[in-house]
Design a protein around this motif. Structure first.
Motif, PDB file in Angstrom:
ATOM      1  N   SER A  27       0.840  -1.193   0.000  1.00 33.21           N
ATOM      2  CA  SER A  27       0.000   0.000   0.000  1.00 33.21           C
ATOM      3  C   SER A  27       0.877   1.245   0.000  1.00 33.21           C
ATOM      4  O   SER A  27       2.098   1.176   0.184  1.00 33.21           O
ATOM      5  CB  SER A  27      -0.889  -0.008   1.249  1.00 33.21           C
ATOM      6  N   THR A  28       0.259   2.396  -0.208  1.00 27.98           N
ATOM      7  CA  THR A  28       1.022   3.650  -0.173  1.00 27.98           C
ATOM      8  C   THR A  28       1.631   3.862   1.210  1.00 27.98           C
ATOM      9  O   THR A  28       2.743   4.384   1.333  1.00 27.98           O
ATOM     10  CB  THR A  28       0.125   4.840  -0.536  1.00 27.98           C
ATOM     11  N   GLN A  29       0.920   3.462   2.264  1.00 20.73           N
ATOM     12  CA  GLN A  29       1.449   3.605   3.627  1.00 20.73           C
ATOM     13  C   GLN A  29       2.670   2.702   3.844  1.00 20.73           C
ATOM     14  O   GLN A  29       3.662   3.124   4.436  1.00 20.73           O
ATOM     15  CB  GLN A  29       0.369   3.282   4.661  1.00 20.73           C
ATOM     16  N   ALA A  30       2.598   1.453   3.355  1.00 20.23           N
ATOM     17  CA  ALA A  30       3.721   0.534   3.506  1.00 20.23           C
ATOM     18  C   ALA A  30       4.933   1.035   2.720  1.00 20.23           C
ATOM     19  O   ALA A  30       6.067   0.982   3.208  1.00 20.23           O
ATOM     20  CB  ALA A  30       3.324  -0.868   3.034  1.00 20.23           C
ATOM     21  N   LEU A  31       4.692   1.547   1.511  1.00 19.30           N
ATOM     22  CA  LEU A  31       5.790   2.076   0.706  1.00 19.30           C
ATOM     23  C   LEU A  31       6.447   3.273   1.395  1.00 19.30           C
ATOM     24  O   LEU A  31       7.674   3.421   1.375  1.00 19.30           O
ATOM     25  CB  LEU A  31       5.275   2.486  -0.678  1.00 19.30           C
ATOM     26  N   ALA A  32       5.632   4.120   2.017  1.00 20.98           N
ATOM     27  CA  ALA A  32       6.172   5.294   2.708  1.00 20.98           C
ATOM     28  C   ALA A  32       7.077   4.873   3.867  1.00 20.98           C
ATOM     29  O   ALA A  32       8.139   5.467   4.093  1.00 20.98           O
ATOM     30  CB  ALA A  32       5.034   6.174   3.205  1.00 20.98           C
ATOM     31  N   LEU A  33       6.669   3.848   4.602  1.00 20.36           N
ATOM     32  CA  LEU A  33       7.493   3.361   5.709  1.00 20.36           C
ATOM     33  C   LEU A  33       8.798   2.769   5.194  1.00 20.36           C
ATOM     34  O   LEU A  33       9.869   2.969   5.781  1.00 20.36           O
ATOM     35  CB  LEU A  33       6.716   2.318   6.517  1.00 20.36           C
ATOM     36  N   LEU A  34       8.728   2.034   4.088  1.00 22.73           N
ATOM     37  CA  LEU A  34       9.936   1.438   3.518  1.00 22.73           C
ATOM     38  C   LEU A  34      10.893   2.519   3.009  1.00 22.73           C
ATOM     39  O   LEU A  34      12.111   2.401   3.164  1.00 22.73           O
ATOM     40  CB  LEU A  34       9.560   0.482   2.392  1.00 22.73           C
ATOM     41  N   LYS A  35      10.348   3.570   2.419  1.00 26.20           N
ATOM     42  CA  LYS A  35      11.192   4.671   1.941  1.00 26.20           C
ATOM     43  C   LYS A  35      11.829   5.410   3.117  1.00 26.20           C
ATOM     44  O   LYS A  35      12.987   5.834   3.051  1.00 26.20           O
ATOM     45  CB  LYS A  35      10.374   5.625   1.083  1.00 26.20           C
TER      46      LYS A  35
END
Length: 303
Positions: free
Chosen positions: A177-185
């Motif tokens: 999800s966009t939230q998961a991608l943000a955390l990974l970034k």
């Protein structure tokens, strides 16, 4: 015979953790029956070895040792070095331990409180991000803590867990999800050395230890009977099923559970991906609502 069997397992590509556990079971059985010719070992002798574990309260380990011993005896029979498998006779002879489920929070309001507590975690930032990420992807804790950057495809928004690290020994693809991608970034911006997303404190050549996330939950005030790192999977499974929006097969696929019906499993191998992508984003949005304290209505299936 046991060493030869483990060598065979190694050639078959079994996971290092599986091999390590097998060698430990050999060490457990060796003092009692290790010096006996395998063809002469009786069920009573094997039971004596297993009872040593049982008397120490290690009921589950005793059952695993019987199962592992049975595999060795079957291999000995197949290779003409024994004529019987005494482990088969001992089925039901050991104490069956009560199944313990991983503790998990299943009420939306309690999940929201947990997410707010995680956001305020004051320990190592990588540990905080791991705890923030786990509810969104609900991987098994071992799959998350040993993750490597090569598995993350930011462009395609997919996390591909390699087969050797999954319980089912199959590649498990996780839509991000966009939230998961943000955390990974955010995690990548820390520019830690090495290939692991979550490197150990003293060396970037190893990942964080298996107790790190559970210890962090204890620091947040959650006991082992309230919440565990593995419990995020039960939280996701329960609330995704209760919402009634998603096909049960899509939920099971997202959890990487074994398909009991092999024909059905083969048919659905590539199915539900589009639904899983939508479900991943819906789930992350739902978690944000819970974290922010919004009122979330649960469906009434009887109406």
């Amino acid at each position: 015979m046991a060493d030869e069997f483990v060598e065979k397992m190694e050639l078959e590509g079994k996971a290092p953790a599986t091999l390590k556990k097998s060698r430990w079971l050999i060490d457990v059985l060796h003092p009692t029956i290790g010096s006996r010719p395998i063809a002469d070992i009786t069920a009573h002798e094997l039971l004596k070895a297993l009872k040593r574990l049982e008397r120490k309260g290690h009921h589950e380990s005793a059952i695993r040792a019987r199962t592992f011993a049975g595999r060795i005896f079957r291999y000995a029979v197949a290779t003409l070095r024994a004529q019987h498998n005494p482990a088969d006779i001992l089925r039901g002879a050991l104490i069956t331990p009560k199944v313990k489920h991983h503790a998990a929070l299943l009420e939306p309001a309690q999940v929201g409180e947990l997410l707010r507590a995680i956001d305020a975690y004051g320990g190592k930032i990588e540990t905080r991000i791991a705890l923030q990420l786990l509810p969104h992807v609900y991987l098994r804790p071992g799959e998350l803590r040993r993750a490597e950057w090569a598995e993350i495809d930011f462009e395609a928004a997919v996390w591909r867990v390699p087969a050797e690290r999954t319980k089912m020994r199959k590649v498990h693809s996780v839509p991000l999800s966009t939230q998961a991608l943000a955390l990974l970034k955010q995690l990548r911006s820390l520019e830690n050395s090495g290939s692991f997303l979550f490197p150990a404190n003293k060396t970037f050549l190893k990942p964080i230890c298996e107790n790190t996330l559970n210890v962090a939950l204890r620091r947040l005030g959650y006991t082992n009977d309230q919440m565990t790192s593995h419990g995020f999977r039960a939280t996701a499974s329960t609330l995704l099923n209760e919402c009634g929006l998603w096909h049960p097969d899509a939920i099971e696929r997202s959890l990487a559970h074994r398909e009991r019906d092999l024909v059905r499993g083969a048919y659905h191998r590539g199915a539900h991906w589009d639904e899983r992508v939508r479900m991943a984003q819906w789930w992350s949005d739902y978690l944000v609502k819970l974290r922010d304290g919004a009122e979330v209505l649960r469906p009434k299936f009887g109406t």
